[in-house]
Scaffold this motif. Structure first.
Motif, PDB file in Angstrom:
ATOM      1  N   ALA A  10       0.846  -1.189   0.000  1.00 38.39           N
ATOM      2  CA  ALA A  10       0.000   0.000   0.000  1.00 38.39           C
ATOM      3  C   ALA A  10       0.882   1.240   0.000  1.00 38.39           C
ATOM      4  O   ALA A  10       1.838   1.332   0.772  1.00 38.39           O
ATOM      5  CB  ALA A  10      -0.922  -0.004   1.217  1.00 38.39           C
ATOM      6  N   LEU A  11       0.578   2.169  -0.891  1.00 38.22           N
ATOM      7  CA  LEU A  11       1.294   3.427  -1.004  1.00 38.22           C
ATOM      8  C   LEU A  11       0.380   4.574  -0.579  1.00 38.22           C
ATOM      9  O   LEU A  11      -0.804   4.371  -0.341  1.00 38.22           O
ATOM     10  CB  LEU A  11       1.750   3.643  -2.451  1.00 38.22           C
ATOM     11  N   ALA A  12       0.922   5.770  -0.536  1.00 40.31           N
ATOM     12  CA  ALA A  12       0.129   6.955  -0.199  1.00 40.31           C
ATOM     13  C   ALA A  12      -0.919   7.212  -1.279  1.00 40.31           C
ATOM     14  O   ALA A  12      -0.796   6.740  -2.417  1.00 40.31           O
ATOM     15  CB  ALA A  12       1.045   8.170  -0.064  1.00 40.31           C
ATOM     16  N   ASN A  13      -1.934   7.969  -0.911  1.00 38.72           N
ATOM     17  CA  ASN A  13      -2.966   8.428  -1.849  1.00 38.72           C
ATOM     18  C   ASN A  13      -3.745   7.290  -2.500  1.00 38.72           C
ATOM     19  O   ASN A  13      -4.091   7.364  -3.684  1.00 38.72           O
ATOM     20  CB  ASN A  13      -2.376   9.353  -2.908  1.00 38.72           C
ATOM     21  N   PHE A  14      -3.988   6.238  -1.732  1.00 42.04           N
ATOM     22  CA  PHE A  14      -4.829   5.116  -2.172  1.00 42.04           C
ATOM     23  C   PHE A  14      -4.300   4.456  -3.436  1.00 42.04           C
ATOM     24  O   PHE A  14      -5.030   4.151  -4.366  1.00 42.04           O
ATOM     25  CB  PHE A  14      -6.287   5.571  -2.340  1.00 42.04           C
ATOM     26  N   ARG A  15      -2.990   4.233  -3.433  1.00 41.55           N
ATOM     27  CA  ARG A  15      -2.332   3.539  -4.533  1.00 41.55           C
ATOM     28  C   ARG A  15      -1.690   2.265  -3.995  1.00 41.55           C
ATOM     29  O   ARG A  15      -1.338   2.180  -2.828  1.00 41.55           O
ATOM     30  CB  ARG A  15      -1.277   4.437  -5.178  1.00 41.55           C
ATOM     31  N   LEU A  16      -1.518   1.305  -4.871  1.00 41.96           N
ATOM     32  CA  LEU A  16      -0.885   0.039  -4.528  1.00 41.96           C
ATOM     33  C   LEU A  16       0.259  -0.233  -5.498  1.00 41.96           C
ATOM     34  O   LEU A  16       0.156   0.083  -6.681  1.00 41.96           O
ATOM     35  CB  LEU A  16      -1.877  -1.126  -4.658  1.00 41.96           C
ATOM     36  N   LYS A  17       1.309  -0.832  -4.995  1.00 45.17           N
ATOM     37  CA  LYS A  17       2.375  -1.357  -5.849  1.00 45.17           C
ATOM     38  C   LYS A  17       2.184  -2.868  -5.853  1.00 45.17           C
ATOM     39  O   LYS A  17       2.137  -3.495  -4.784  1.00 45.17           O
ATOM     40  CB  LYS A  17       3.752  -0.997  -5.296  1.00 45.17           C
ATOM     41  N   VAL A  18       2.046  -3.448  -7.037  1.00 45.40           N
ATOM     42  CA  VAL A  18       1.820  -4.887  -7.133  1.00 45.40           C
ATOM     43  C   VAL A  18       2.872  -5.540  -8.016  1.00 45.40           C
ATOM     44  O   VAL A  18       3.411  -4.923  -8.933  1.00 45.40           O
ATOM     45  CB  VAL A  18       0.406  -5.215  -7.671  1.00 45.40           C
ATOM     46  N   ARG A  19       3.152  -6.786  -7.701  1.00 46.70           N
ATOM     47  CA  ARG A  19       4.041  -7.607  -8.525  1.00 46.70           C
ATOM     48  C   ARG A  19       3.330  -8.922  -8.759  1.00 46.70           C
ATOM     49  O   ARG A  19       2.761  -9.518  -7.835  1.00 46.70           O
ATOM     50  CB  ARG A  19       5.386  -7.843  -7.835  1.00 46.70           C
ATOM     51  N   PHE A  20       3.363  -9.394  -9.997  1.00 46.87           N
ATOM     52  CA  PHE A  20       2.699 -10.632 -10.384  1.00 46.87           C
ATOM     53  C   PHE A  20       3.709 -11.783 -10.436  1.00 46.87           C
ATOM     54  O   PHE A  20       4.912 -11.556 -10.441  1.00 46.87           O
ATOM     55  CB  PHE A  20       2.017 -10.460 -11.740  1.00 46.87           C
ATOM     56  N   LEU A  21       3.214 -12.995 -10.495  1.00 47.43           N
ATOM     57  CA  LEU A  21       4.076 -14.175 -10.484  1.00 47.43           C
ATOM     58  C   LEU A  21       5.094 -14.179 -11.622  1.00 47.43           C
ATOM     59  O   LEU A  21       6.189 -14.722 -11.466  1.00 47.43           O
ATOM     60  CB  LEU A  21       3.235 -15.449 -10.543  1.00 47.43           C
ATOM     61  N   ASP A  22       4.750 -13.569 -12.760  1.00 50.57           N
ATOM     62  CA  ASP A  22       5.696 -13.569 -13.876  1.00 50.57           C
ATOM     63  C   ASP A  22       6.696 -12.415 -13.808  1.00 50.57           C
ATOM     64  O   ASP A  22       7.482 -12.215 -14.724  1.00 50.57           O
ATOM     65  CB  ASP A  22       4.952 -13.548 -15.218  1.00 50.57           C
ATOM     66  N   GLY A  23       6.659 -11.636 -12.725  1.00 54.18           N
ATOM     67  CA  GLY A  23       7.596 -10.536 -12.543  1.00 54.18           C
ATOM     68  C   GLY A  23       7.079  -9.182 -12.996  1.00 54.18           C
ATOM     69  O   GLY A  23       7.700  -8.154 -12.732  1.00 54.18           O
ATOM     70  N   THR A  24       5.945  -9.144 -13.669  1.00 50.28           N
ATOM     71  CA  THR A  24       5.340  -7.874 -14.079  1.00 50.28           C
ATOM     72  C   THR A  24       5.014  -7.061 -12.834  1.00 50.28           C
ATOM     73  O   THR A  24       4.484  -7.598 -11.857  1.00 50.28           O
ATOM     74  CB  THR A  24       4.055  -8.126 -14.902  1.00 50.28           C
TER      75      THR A  24
END
Length: 87
Positions: A10-24
């Motif tokens: 979870a980041l500021a301002n209701f943003r998310l940083k996500v990483r997927f199984l394939d590295g994306t």
């Protein structure tokens, strides 16, 4: 399945940083959605403390109270542009 989420932050301002199984990797911007009159169940996430409780469950970004995001739609948007903007 490459669209399954491996990690979320979870980041500021209701943003998310996500990483997927394939590295994306990319971001999800939920700032418009959580403040919208049409937010529905996502209105509960307008509380920054609750929003910060995001976690991965069975390959999906989830919050307490059984709120989750569709990982396949998120993956397609992030693969295409690096960001998924929900409104």
């Amino acid at each position: 399945m490459p669209w399954r989420v491996a990690s979320v932050e979870a980041l500021a301002n209701f943003r998310l940083k996500v990483r997927f199984l394939d590295g994306t990797e990319g971001t999800v911007d939920m700032s418009r959605l959580v403040r919208s009159d049409l937010a529905g169940v996502f209105a509960a996430l307008a509380d920054p403390v609750r929003f910060a409780q995001a976690f991965v469950d069975h390959g999906a970004v989830t919050w307490p109270g059984e709120i989750d995001l569709a990982p396949d739609a998120m993956y397609r948007a992030i693969k295409a542009s690096g960001e998924w903007m929900l409104s």
